[in-house]
Design an enzyme around this catalytic site. Structure first.
Site, PDB file in Angstrom:
ATOM      1  N   HIS A  24     -15.408   0.923   0.553  1.00 33.24           N
ATOM      2  CA  HIS A  24     -14.184   0.113   0.709  1.00 33.24           C
ATOM      3  C   HIS A  24     -13.048   0.932   1.296  1.00 33.24           C
ATOM      4  O   HIS A  24     -11.885   0.547   1.190  1.00 33.24           O
ATOM      5  CB  HIS A  24     -13.768  -0.477  -0.651  1.00 33.24           C
ATOM      6  CG  HIS A  24     -14.715  -1.537  -1.119  1.00 33.24           C
ATOM      7  ND1 HIS A  24     -14.728  -2.008  -2.414  1.00 33.24           N
ATOM      8  CD2 HIS A  24     -15.701  -2.203  -0.484  1.00 33.24           C
ATOM      9  CE1 HIS A  24     -15.671  -2.929  -2.533  1.00 33.24           C
ATOM     10  NE2 HIS A  24     -16.279  -3.064  -1.376  1.00 33.24           N
ATOM     11  N   CYS A  47      -3.532   5.809  20.758  1.00 32.25           N
ATOM     12  CA  CYS A  47      -3.457   4.839  21.867  1.00 32.25           C
ATOM     13  C   CYS A  47      -2.045   4.343  22.118  1.00 32.25           C
ATOM     14  O   CYS A  47      -1.812   3.571  23.057  1.00 32.25           O
ATOM     15  CB  CYS A  47      -4.382   3.637  21.561  1.00 32.25           C
ATOM     16  SG  CYS A  47      -3.811   2.610  20.193  1.00 32.25           S
ATOM     17  N   TYR A  73       0.835  -1.219   0.000  1.00 33.06           N
ATOM     18  CA  TYR A  73       0.000   0.000   0.000  1.00 33.06           C
ATOM     19  C   TYR A  73       0.862   1.260   0.000  1.00 33.06           C
ATOM     20  O   TYR A  73       0.508   2.264  -0.599  1.00 33.06           O
ATOM     21  CB  TYR A  73      -0.982  -0.018   1.179  1.00 33.06           C
ATOM     22  CG  TYR A  73      -2.125  -0.981   0.922  1.00 33.06           C
ATOM     23  CD1 TYR A  73      -2.136  -2.251   1.490  1.00 33.06           C
ATOM     24  CD2 TYR A  73      -3.155  -0.642   0.040  1.00 33.06           C
ATOM     25  CE1 TYR A  73      -3.160  -3.142   1.222  1.00 33.06           C
ATOM     26  CE2 TYR A  73      -4.181  -1.535  -0.238  1.00 33.06           C
ATOM     27  CZ  TYR A  73      -4.176  -2.777   0.346  1.00 33.06           C
ATOM     28  OH  TYR A  73      -5.183  -3.664   0.052  1.00 33.06           O
ATOM     29  N   ASN A  85     -21.538   0.828 -18.225  1.00 29.66           N
ATOM     30  CA  ASN A  85     -20.254   0.157 -18.102  1.00 29.66           C
ATOM     31  C   ASN A  85     -19.615   0.030 -19.486  1.00 29.66           C
ATOM     32  O   ASN A  85     -20.285   0.205 -20.505  1.00 29.66           O
ATOM     33  CB  ASN A  85     -20.464  -1.229 -17.471  1.00 29.66           C
ATOM     34  CG  ASN A  85     -19.199  -1.798 -16.850  1.00 29.66           C
ATOM     35  OD1 ASN A  85     -18.636  -1.242 -15.912  1.00 29.66           O
ATOM     36  ND2 ASN A  85     -18.722  -2.921 -17.402  1.00 29.66           N
TER      37      ASN A  85
HETATM   38  N1  APR Z   1     -15.583   3.056 -18.659  1.00 28.52           N
HETATM   39  C1  APR Z   1     -16.539   2.319 -18.042  1.00 28.52           C
HETATM   40  N2  APR Z   1     -16.319   1.082 -17.513  1.00 28.52           N
HETATM   41  C2  APR Z   1     -15.069   0.600 -17.615  1.00 28.52           C
HETATM   42  C3  APR Z   1     -14.013   1.304 -18.239  1.00 28.52           C
HETATM   43  C4  APR Z   1     -14.313   2.584 -18.771  1.00 28.52           C
HETATM   44  N3  APR Z   1     -13.393   3.336 -19.393  1.00 28.52           N
HETATM   45  N4  APR Z   1     -12.888   0.522 -18.194  1.00 28.52           N
HETATM   46  C5  APR Z   1     -13.232  -0.613 -17.553  1.00 28.52           C
HETATM   47  N5  APR Z   1     -14.537  -0.581 -17.220  1.00 28.52           N
HETATM   48  C6  APR Z   1     -15.313  -1.590 -16.511  1.00 28.52           C
HETATM   49  C7  APR Z   1     -14.907  -3.015 -16.819  1.00 28.52           C
HETATM   50  O1  APR Z   1     -15.617  -3.502 -17.951  1.00 28.52           O
HETATM   51  C8  APR Z   1     -15.321  -3.740 -15.527  1.00 28.52           C
HETATM   52  O2  APR Z   1     -16.651  -4.240 -15.643  1.00 28.52           O
HETATM   53  O3  APR Z   1     -15.094  -1.415 -15.133  1.00 28.52           O
HETATM   54  C9  APR Z   1     -15.271  -2.655 -14.458  1.00 28.52           C
HETATM   55  C10 APR Z   1     -14.135  -2.829 -13.477  1.00 28.52           C
HETATM   56  O4  APR Z   1     -14.343  -4.020 -12.769  1.00 28.52           O
HETATM   57  P1  APR Z   1     -13.310  -4.440 -11.626  1.00 28.52           P
HETATM   58  O5  APR Z   1     -11.919  -4.328 -12.163  1.00 28.52           O
HETATM   59  O6  APR Z   1     -13.796  -5.740 -11.079  1.00 28.52           O
HETATM   60  O7  APR Z   1     -13.453  -3.300 -10.529  1.00 28.52           O
HETATM   61  P2  APR Z   1     -14.616  -3.143  -9.450  1.00 28.52           P
HETATM   62  O8  APR Z   1     -15.908  -3.659  -9.979  1.00 28.52           O
HETATM   63  O9  APR Z   1     -14.575  -1.729  -9.002  1.00 28.52           O
HETATM   64  O10 APR Z   1     -14.097  -4.100  -8.248  1.00 28.52           O
HETATM   65  C11 APR Z   1     -14.865  -4.100  -7.061  1.00 28.52           C
HETATM   66  O11 APR Z   1     -13.177  -5.445  -5.978  1.00 28.52           O
HETATM   67  O12 APR Z   1     -10.947  -5.834  -5.728  1.00 28.52           O
HETATM   68  C12 APR Z   1     -12.043  -5.289  -5.111  1.00 28.52           C
HETATM   69  O13 APR Z   1     -12.051  -3.574  -3.517  1.00 28.52           O
HETATM   70  C13 APR Z   1     -11.838  -3.819  -4.885  1.00 28.52           C
HETATM   71  O14 APR Z   1     -13.462  -2.050  -5.026  1.00 28.52           O
HETATM   72  C14 APR Z   1     -12.923  -3.168  -5.719  1.00 28.52           C
HETATM   73  C15 APR Z   1     -13.952  -4.269  -5.885  1.00 28.52           C
END
Ligand code: APR
Length: 240
Positions: A109, A139, A54, A204
């Protein structure tokens, strides 16, 4: 009063700002084993490895000087112009919604730039590198400071407020999330069951596994589809 709007955002809304998503082909979890850095077990197994991950991720994020994009700005514009309530529930730890001007943002998150003590639970804004020798300023405990980021297997934050918002919403948007991580992935079902008259829309890059649960689907890059959809909402043309 126009119906309340709840907007769930995921990593996809920040992708065009230069922040990697998690599960796309070049996503973060294709490069790092989340079991090694993003679980409570990992923390107890090797605090230094988790903290170094991190510390490094935060430095890269700061160095990239990422800025909000047109999708973040459109949602801030919606909150400013819409006469009803607008709540953003984000899975993202970045603060690009706030940087774009959104005020009602719930980070389920956790948030980048905050640390939390595992002993006293106090949260402070901080960009310092954490180590297993870091001392809690409240603490005095040693080695209990962690990023205020929710790991897999932990309860997300603000859930009571989120559920209350979902139950009173008339429009639920899901933007830039794969719909693979619960409880966020279940919010659309919660709305369908508890706010039966609400309209649910998936915006999306591409269809997700949750697609059948939404009334409407708008696919494309967030910086294109979100501003256009926000204009539809502000023009009162979202009910169909
Ligand atoms: N515009 C819109 N959507 C997009 C773009 C874009 N330019 N680029 C990618 N995406 C979409 C992808 O198609 C995918 O469905 O964003 C989504 C990202 O999915 P993930 O990578 O799974 O991210 P997320 O859904 O935020 O993950 C949820 O998982 O790992 C944990 O805590 C982490 O908050 C995160 C959670």
């Amino acid at each position: 009063m126009p119906p309340a709007i709840v907007i769930l955002t995921g990593a996809g809304i920040s992708k065009e700002s230069g922040i990697d998503t998690f599960r796309d082909k070049d996503g973060l979890w294709t490069k790092v084993d989340l079991e090694e850095v993003a679980t409570l077990d990992a923390w107890h197994r090797d605090k230094k490895k988790v903290l170094d991950f991190y510390n490094e991720t935060r430095k890269q994020f700061r160095a990239a000087h990422v800025e909000p994009n047109a999708a973040h700005r459109a949602l801030a514009h919606l909150e400013q112009q819409y006469l009803g309530e607008v709540t953003i529930v984000t899975q993202n730890i970045d603060t690009l919604h706030e940087a774009a001007g959104s005020r009602h943002v719930l980070h389920m998150h956790g948030r980048d730039g905050e640390v939390r003590c595992m002993n006293c639970d106090k949260v402070d804004e901080s960009d310092i590198d954490l180590t297993p020798q870091s001392v809690c300023p409240h603490c005095g405990s040693v080695g209990e400071l962690r990023p205020n980021i929710v790991w897999f297997g932990e309860m997300p934050q603000h859930m009571d407020e989120i559920h209350a918002a979902l139950e009173r919403c008339g429009l639920f948007l899901s933007i830039g999330t794969s719909g693979e991580v619960y409880p966020a992935a279940g919010f659309v079902l919660h709305v369908r069951r508890r706010a039966a008259r609400a309209r649910t829309v998936e915006l999306n890059l591409e269809a997700t596994g949750n697609q059948p649960l939404f009334h409407e689907h708008i696919y494309g890059p967030a910086t294109e589809v979100v501003p256009r959809y926000v204009e539809r909402v502000l023009a009162g043309r979202w009910q169909y």
